[in-house]
Design a protein around this motif. Structure first.
Motif, short mmCIF file in Angstrom:
data_model
loop_
_atom_site.label_atom_id
_atom_site.label_comp_id
_atom_site.label_asym_id
_atom_site.label_seq_id
_atom_site.Cartn_x
_atom_site.Cartn_y
_atom_site.Cartn_z
N ALA A 14 -1.71 -15.36 3.81
CA ALA A 14 -0.59 -14.55 4.31
C ALA A 14 0.06 -13.77 3.17
O ALA A 14 0.41 -12.60 3.31
CB ALA A 14 0.44 -15.44 5.00
N GLY A 15 0.22 -14.44 2.03
CA GLY A 15 0.83 -13.77 0.88
C GLY A 15 -0.04 -12.61 0.40
O GLY A 15 0.46 -11.52 0.10
N LEU A 16 -1.33 -12.86 0.33
CA LEU A 16 -2.25 -11.81 -0.11
C LEU A 16 -2.16 -10.62 0.84
O LEU A 16 -2.08 -9.46 0.42
CB LEU A 16 -3.68 -12.37 -0.13
CG LEU A 16 -4.81 -11.38 -0.45
CD1 LEU A 16 -4.61 -10.71 -1.79
CD2 LEU A 16 -6.17 -12.09 -0.43
N TRP A 17 -2.10 -10.92 2.12
CA TRP A 17 -1.98 -9.87 3.12
C TRP A 17 -0.65 -9.13 2.95
O TRP A 17 -0.59 -7.90 2.96
CB TRP A 17 -2.11 -10.49 4.51
CG TRP A 17 -1.86 -9.55 5.64
CD1 TRP A 17 -2.73 -8.62 6.14
CD2 TRP A 17 -0.66 -9.45 6.42
NE1 TRP A 17 -2.14 -7.95 7.18
CE2 TRP A 17 -0.88 -8.44 7.38
CE3 TRP A 17 0.56 -10.11 6.40
CZ2 TRP A 17 0.11 -8.07 8.31
CZ3 TRP A 17 1.53 -9.76 7.32
CH2 TRP A 17 1.30 -8.75 8.27
N GLY A 18 0.40 -9.89 2.77
CA GLY A 18 1.73 -9.28 2.66
C GLY A 18 1.87 -8.40 1.43
O GLY A 18 2.52 -7.35 1.47
N ALA A 19 1.25 -8.83 0.33
CA ALA A 19 1.42 -8.09 -0.92
C ALA A 19 0.44 -6.94 -1.05
O ALA A 19 0.57 -6.11 -1.95
CB ALA A 19 1.26 -9.05 -2.11
N THR A 20 -0.55 -6.89 -0.17
CA THR A 20 -1.52 -5.79 -0.29
C THR A 20 -1.59 -4.98 1.01
O THR A 20 -0.99 -3.92 1.11
CB THR A 20 -2.92 -6.33 -0.66
OG1 THR A 20 -3.34 -7.27 0.34
CG2 THR A 20 -2.91 -7.01 -2.00
N ALA A 21 -2.26 -5.52 2.00
CA ALA A 21 -2.48 -4.75 3.23
C ALA A 21 -1.17 -4.29 3.87
O ALA A 21 -0.95 -3.11 4.14
CB ALA A 21 -3.29 -5.59 4.22
N LEU A 22 -0.29 -5.24 4.13
CA LEU A 22 0.96 -4.91 4.82
C LEU A 22 1.76 -3.86 4.06
O LEU A 22 2.20 -2.85 4.61
CB LEU A 22 1.81 -6.18 4.99
CG LEU A 22 3.17 -5.96 5.65
CD1 LEU A 22 3.00 -5.57 7.11
CD2 LEU A 22 4.03 -7.21 5.53
N LYS A 23 1.93 -4.10 2.75
CA LYS A 23 2.73 -3.18 1.95
C LYS A 23 2.15 -1.78 1.98
O LYS A 23 2.87 -0.80 2.15
CB LYS A 23 2.83 -3.70 0.51
CG LYS A 23 3.72 -2.84 -0.37
CD LYS A 23 4.01 -3.50 -1.71
CE LYS A 23 2.75 -3.64 -2.54
NZ LYS A 23 3.05 -4.14 -3.91
N HIS A 24 0.82 -1.69 1.84
CA HIS A 24 0.23 -0.37 1.83
C HIS A 24 0.28 0.28 3.20
O HIS A 24 0.50 1.48 3.33
CB HIS A 24 -1.20 -0.45 1.31
CG HIS A 24 -1.23 -0.83 -0.14
ND1 HIS A 24 -2.25 -1.52 -0.72
CD2 HIS A 24 -0.32 -0.65 -1.12
CE1 HIS A 24 -1.98 -1.73 -1.99
NE2 HIS A 24 -0.80 -1.21 -2.25
N ALA A 25 0.12 -0.54 4.24
CA ALA A 25 0.16 0.02 5.59
C ALA A 25 1.54 0.61 5.88
O ALA A 25 1.66 1.70 6.45
CB ALA A 25 -0.18 -1.06 6.61
N LEU A 26 2.56 -0.09 5.50
CA LEU A 26 3.91 0.38 5.82
C LEU A 26 4.47 1.34 4.78
O LEU A 26 5.42 2.07 5.04
CB LEU A 26 4.86 -0.80 6.02
CG LEU A 26 4.43 -1.76 7.14
CD1 LEU A 26 5.50 -2.80 7.39
CD2 LEU A 26 4.14 -0.98 8.44
N GLY A 27 3.93 1.29 3.58
CA GLY A 27 4.23 2.33 2.61
C GLY A 27 5.55 2.21 1.85
O GLY A 27 5.97 3.15 1.20
N TYR A 28 6.20 1.07 1.89
CA TYR A 28 7.40 0.90 1.06
C TYR A 28 6.96 0.41 -0.31
O TYR A 28 5.83 -0.07 -0.48
CB TYR A 28 8.38 -0.10 1.69
CG TYR A 28 7.72 -1.42 2.02
CD1 TYR A 28 7.18 -1.65 3.28
CD2 TYR A 28 7.64 -2.43 1.08
CE1 TYR A 28 6.55 -2.85 3.59
CE2 TYR A 28 7.02 -3.62 1.37
CZ TYR A 28 6.47 -3.83 2.62
OH TYR A 28 5.84 -5.01 2.92
N ASP A 29 7.87 0.50 -1.29
CA ASP A 29 7.53 0.08 -2.65
C ASP A 29 8.37 -1.14 -3.04
O ASP A 29 9.40 -1.03 -3.68
CB ASP A 29 7.74 1.24 -3.63
CG ASP A 29 7.44 0.82 -5.07
OD1 ASP A 29 6.83 -0.25 -5.27
OD2 ASP A 29 7.82 1.56 -5.99
N ASP A 30 7.87 -2.29 -2.61
CA ASP A 30 8.49 -3.57 -2.95
C ASP A 30 7.88 -3.97 -4.30
O ASP A 30 6.87 -4.68 -4.35
CB ASP A 30 8.13 -4.55 -1.83
CG ASP A 30 8.61 -5.97 -2.08
OD1 ASP A 30 9.31 -6.21 -3.09
OD2 ASP A 30 8.27 -6.85 -1.28
#
Ligand SMILES: Nc1ncnc2c1ncn2[C@@H]1O[C@H](COP(=O)(O)OP(=O)(O)O)[C@@H](O)[C@H]1O
Ligand SMILES: Nc1ncnc2c1ncn2[C@@H]1O[C@H](COP(=O)(O)OP(=O)(O)O)[C@@H](O)[C@H]1O
Ligand SMILES: Nc1ncnc2c1ncn2[C@@H]1O[C@H](COP(=O)(O)OP(=O)(O)O)[C@@H](O)[C@H]1O
Lengths: 455, 112, 112, 112, 455, 455
Positions: free
Chosen positions: F343-359
């Protein structure tokens, strides 16, 4: 459990790690159903567990990473960090069971699968734990969860220590496979021999308070074998392999020192009585003594007292006092420390050069050699009353008889780990290949194994 | 005098320096640099952010020598630094008009 | 224009820079380098492994100046950087064909 | 051949490198340097000790190119590295007498 | 020991370090043969010992190393690391005896040699420890091994703190000689004055919970004297001496902060009662307050809030709360912290520049000044009930009377340490020479003293 | 307090943090005037407090600083360090009162000002602490000072975690204002909901052992909102933003791991019983599992197992086990860990890139996502007996009913923190301005905000 049983327990258990538990027995009510966890002992063992984990991450990770070249700094940290996770899961799945399961026909040599996946832990999780059954049972004042977590941190650091010998050239995938097999097939059995009441070295009465054989000789010899099997680093002896950032190594050694209080004083199994306190005190004195002897010897021989010498000395002293920590007085600890500093210096310089292997960060030179020094010296230097029990009021005073037992324990550990490590390495080599290509080695493991670099 | 400027693989540095001494080179200056060239870099990935790092660590040697030594020095560096694999580096020769040794004020040939 | 390239002892850097300003030098570029020369390095020993580190930390100053300023600049650096002890460093002068200030596109003399 | 030596702002490096490739530049060498110039540095204060750090981080690019490419390269760097703000840096061009590719021994034009 | 004796103990002991022990007395059975170590108190004191060791290695080592120039990073770490070993052995051999031996004719000023080489420790090693004898005896619930180990870590850090004043220019050999003499002849006597029931400052009733005088004023003043005797660093005031890697200093300050919980809350001698908890709480509040006041003041004066300011503020607050930790309420702690932040900033900038000495890393500016601030403020701010005992239900409430006692303690410490440190330095100078050559200083101590460098 | 009251307490309290306290009740004498602090429990809670402080300084400080570019390393450390001080004072002044005051009309949602400036602490400072009054009271075996210090370290780390999302571009002054408001208006109320007996989520029976909602979801969501409001970093997606020194991040992650033992096992409120031990064990197993799943998944997807992946996995696992630590068995912990790593890997890569914010450093991707994963999974995986009490012998076994409660708790936290954080950011923006200028961002925050740099 009858009074006589208890007496037997005390006699035997006093000879090995977590020994102080026996001192508690006298003071404890019969091991009835309603026994309670001692909050103070539990507090200390929880703390000690945190301290020992800190020895590996970030302790060993930094100690080793500070000694390699820039291109391998992250890869070296990764080895300790990943091993921490890997051995955690291995220990939970089967390692603990192999080490601390009762065992069947060969119960003197290996545990069984009764505790696989920590089965059984959901019962009695809030009660004090008794290790083993029948005559040999050892009673603790802490729950099994704490006992097995504390032991887990020992399994972790032992595997991590080996990486010092293979630094800069072992494939990460090979390391993962090697550690998995090694932890199950080498570490767990030896832990069973020494720390399970059924173990043959436990029965023999060999003294190993906190892991001189199980942890340090074991890791040191495994490292030596691995260094020889892998071969020397490219450029060894000709290129400059000076440490990139000894500052990291100083942090690592410092945290090892601090964490070692958990390692040794935690091996008392309890904060009460006086064993934890004495163990901590002699740990400190031996570390101090070894820093002084290594540093002054190097100063005389090489002309300068080096930082790497001082921190190596600390580790040497800490290793050597490990098997002795609960059994010796301060004076003996100082002797052990002074000898260990010189032995470590010899192991990491003269011996290594004489024999010509490339033990990159001296896993054998420091942990192997000083582990042996400590395990043998405690045979002479142990102070009876510290290991005394009501059943054996003289405890295990040092002497030739005890020394011979120590020699047997040391010898058995060396032979078993050397042979088994060699076989596991050869299997890993066939399956995966142990060593990176020369080009990868030149470029550094950070980028080639992990796709990262420090700047 | 000539300034011989060579970009080489870092692990070759000691060898190169040793190869120059017999020629009479008494001093040189070394800089850690990053090189971009035919040799491919590595891709680094940090939590999904990919960076193709086209720059590889190299070492730059700068050595000023009398004109008559320049060819020998270039030759020596080229031979010693060669591994035959891509990325071995380059040697450039530039003309130096003046040289001065700060300690003594000696100039040109005797400054080197 | 000339490129004056000086290799000096690191602690002399600030002094040298201050000595150049009065001459009209408005900019220069500094690199941390390692120098090999007559000055002996130190031996480092790490657990018995001896490395004679022949390379000593130096600082390289590169400053491009109009032809007529070159001698004064060399002189100023030489005077300020001198301690009289071995390892003070060298100054080399090279010819620069073109100079350009990126911000404005000014060239040559006015680019410096 | 010419050695184009450019001192630019660090964050412009990747852009500049990409601008040179289409011109046929196949290699270059980069050094982290500190620049002193018109651009003011920052004052750092550590427990009351003030240091005016006149040196700012810059990146030096060195690229040797055939004579005929020199102008285009200078032009490309100048355009890409320009932000219009003070401190954009300089480009210097020096003459190179010889070049040699260590791997193959190729010289001059074909060495680049 | 009679009831009245105990009462006396409580009254006196409540005024100084490890004071909570007295609170336990009421609850304890008579000090009979069969008294038992309290497992909870022992757990906390073992933990505290580990925390205080962590303050020096890697705490002080990093805090200081992060502030020097690149060429002195390793040498600076080496000083703290080696001192840890050196003072360990010194303390074991004689330091502990001089500090905590009963003493003879001059027992108000110095201990004796009865505990040299920790003799006597092998008896009663598993029993609670009583410090001193007769009327003045102070009873603990932990064994002597733990008491002396905890105290050892204080002796270590005090010597290590001095190195901040002499950084970048003192010969390593001279430092070794200086610390050996200083620890025995300055530290141990002052510890005796303040923390041994026979000590004259103990008797006076001066409040020093965890070492404001013994540790911080002592180290700060010794550092000041050493900085003056050594003279300024080459290039001081003209060359850029900016810290090479403040990141290290942030790690160091952080570990100092965490470790200080052991330093102050450990000085309660026990985890029970409420004193350890209150000590930890006020420690945190003072540290927080001092970070805020130092940072905001710097922000206003210099225009920017610096990291070095923030971490220096934390140390300033921690130093100032040290003598007060077990005696003040949170509100007072906040005041102490806020004042300490400003005082430290003043000490490390205005004062130093006004007087013109080169205290490289502000050992005096921070530890000396803030130690004085805290030792004096507690005279006004101490809250009676926190130091109350059955015999003295009002404890030591702050006021003019108490303030005067504080002044005496502070003054005596300053004068003694200044004079003795000066003499020891002069002797060391004659025998070895204190300072490296200018060339060595230029090249850096890493390579010239230790033959190593960071890259 | 009658027997029936106690029973009620136990039933409710067993569902939330610090739950083990209830197990002690059965064994304790009536809550009489003369109740004593348990020295063992106090020792463990003091230790845990030190461990949790270590998680922020230097833990989070290094974890984050190791991931930014060179020019922002010190500024990133500064954020965690300064927040430690700031929240300390805020908590003392009002935060604790808002979180743990009884509250008035809206006592289900927020505390009151009765404990402002820790008023009332000077009484009963040496007695065990009872949280709340009447039916809902929860009795501890430690004093209030320790309870509130332990809680303070949670308030500190939560604020520090947010800084990962805004790294590299937020004004320091804006951060100071934001954290001040956020800690008082967002953190303290949510802590009240979940951990005060009057809180509505406490009453609902939602399980959150050590802060899945209060700490991790809270910080993660606040970070996400802040990252969106601030906008992307200059050069995001085009320039190389590779971490300057992942070695620092490894140290940080390691200290987070070690410190998390205090966070989770400390949340048992006691070292006795078996809950602290089980909490520590499952914490370790989940961390280990998540390192393995993140690393192996990355290895398969990207071709290389990265160090950053391994340490991120550890944090992911630690976050996810946080709400579950005292309630699940080792097998469930392994599942939680393995899921969290993915889940973390997904959150820090796929999700972030999909939604496009810069966390920037994935405060939301790791803490937010894995906090949610853990908080929901414990709904199914919690093991009854671990939370059982005499009144509710089945405890809270996992199932659909519990899962719905978890969803409510998670949802309420997300909505409240998102809205409130947004408002606070907008106010801060108006008053101070949130973001540095583009030029300052280019030059780096170290020099522009703090006037310092690392070399
Ligand atoms: N035109 C050039 N100008 C300056 N440096 C160059 C140039 N071309 C290559 N280099 C340097 O030489 C190094 C090696 O070049 P590369 O093209 O990778 O391989 P090879 O040397 O085998 O041709 C580069 O990393 C760069 O530092
Ligand atoms: N021929 C050379 N070409 C380039 N750099 C040189 C040369 N000779 C010396 N240097 C640089 O000058 C430095 C000082 O030279 P060295 O021989 O040690 O002392 P000195 O300057 O007193 O003659 C060297 O460390 C090196 O960096
Ligand atoms: N005469 C010079 N010789 C060498 N480098 C120079 C010279 N003048 C400037 N530089 C370099 O160029 C950089 C930018 O110059 P500066 O005067 O600050 O701004 P600008 O490029 O806008 O004129 C400097 O930091 C320095 O590295």
């Amino acid at each position: 459990m009858t009074g006589k049983d208890l007496t037997t327990v005390k006699r035997i258990f006093a000879r090995c790690g977590l020994a102080a538990a026996t001192l508690m027995l006298a003071a404890m009510p019969a091991m009835a159903e309603d026994a309670k966890v001692d909050t103070g002992d539990a507090a200390w063992m929880l703390t000690s567990t945190a301290l020992v984990l800190m020895m590996t991450v970030p302790g060993v990770a930094l100690f080793y990473a500070g000694m390699v070249r820039k291109k391998n700094v992250l890869a070296t940290m990764m080895q300790s960090f990943f091993i921490t996770a890997l051995v955690t899961v291995i220990w939970m799945v089967a390692g603990y069971s192999i080490a601390f399961g009762e065992g069947g026909t060969y119960s003197a040599y290996v545990g069984d699968f009764s505790k696989v996946l920590l089965s059984g832990l959901s019962e009695n999780w809030d009660k004090p734990f008794t290790l083993g059954t029948g005559d040999g049972a050892v009673a603790f004042t802490i729950p099994e969860s704490v006992f097995l977590m504390f032991q887990m941190t020992f399994a972790i650091i032992t595997a991590a220590l080996i990486t010092g010998a293979v630094a800069d050239r072992m494939k990460f995938s090979a390391l993962v496979m090697f550690v998995t097999l090694w932890s199950l097939l080498v570490y767990s059995p030896i832990a069973h021999w020494v720390w399970h009441p059924n173990g043959w070295l436990f029965g023999l009465g060999a003294l190993d308070f906190a892991g001189g054989t199980v942890v340090h000789i074991n890791a040191g010899v495994a490292g030596l074998v691995a260094a020889i099997v892998l071969g020397k680093r490219v450029g060894y002896g000709t290129e400059n392999m000076a440490p990139f950032n000894l500052g990291l190594a100083v942090i690592g050694a410092s945290l090892l020192w601090v964490g070692w209080f958990g390692f040794n004083a935690g091996s008392a199994g309890s904060s009460g009585g006086g064993r934890a306190g004495m163990a901590m005190l002699v740990t400190q004195i031996a570390a101090g003594g070894a820093v002084l002897s290594w540093t002054f010897a190097e100063w005389m021989i090489k002309g300068k007292p080096s930082v790497l010498g001082a921190i190596s000395g600390a580790v040497a002293g800490l290793v050597a006092i490990t098997p002795a920590a609960g059994f010796v007085l301060p004076g003996a600890a100082l002797i052990i420390g002074l000898v260990a500093g010189l032995a470590g210096l010899w192991g990491a310089t003269a011996l290594k050069h004489a024999l010509g292997y490339d033990d990159s960060l001296d896993a054998f030179g420091v942990h192997g050699i000083c582990g042996i020094v400590g395990a043998l010296l405690v045979g002479f230097l142990s102070y009876g009353p510290l290991s005394a029990t009501t059943a054996a009021p003289d405890g295990s005073p040092g002497g030739m008889e005890q020394f011979i037992k120590q020699c047997i324990a040391v010898g058995a550990t060396i032979v078993f780990t050397a042979v088994a490590t060699f076989i596991i390495l050869k299997i890993t080599d066939v399956v995966i290949g142990l060593r990176v290509s020369e080009e990868e080695e030149r470029e550094g493991l950070d980028v080639t194994m992990h796709g990262e670099r420090i700047n | 005098m000539k300034l011989v400027m060579a970009v080489i693989k870092p692990f070759k540095l000691d060898e190169v320096r040793e190869a120059l001494t017999p020629l009479g080179v008494q001093g040189l200056t070394v800089t850690e640099v990053k090189g971009f060239g035919r040799q491919k870099g590595q891709t680094e990935i940090y939590r999904g952010a990919e960076y193709h790092v086209s720059f590889l660590p190299k070492v730059k040697i700068e050595v000023t020598v009398p004109d008559e030594l320049a060819d020998a020095v270039v030759e020596a560096i080229a031979t010693t630094a060669r591994t035959g694999k891509i990325g071995d580096g380059k040697i450039f020769v530039l003309d130096v008009e003046r040289a001065l040794r700060i300690r003594t004020g000696e100039t040109d040939g005797s400054a080197l």
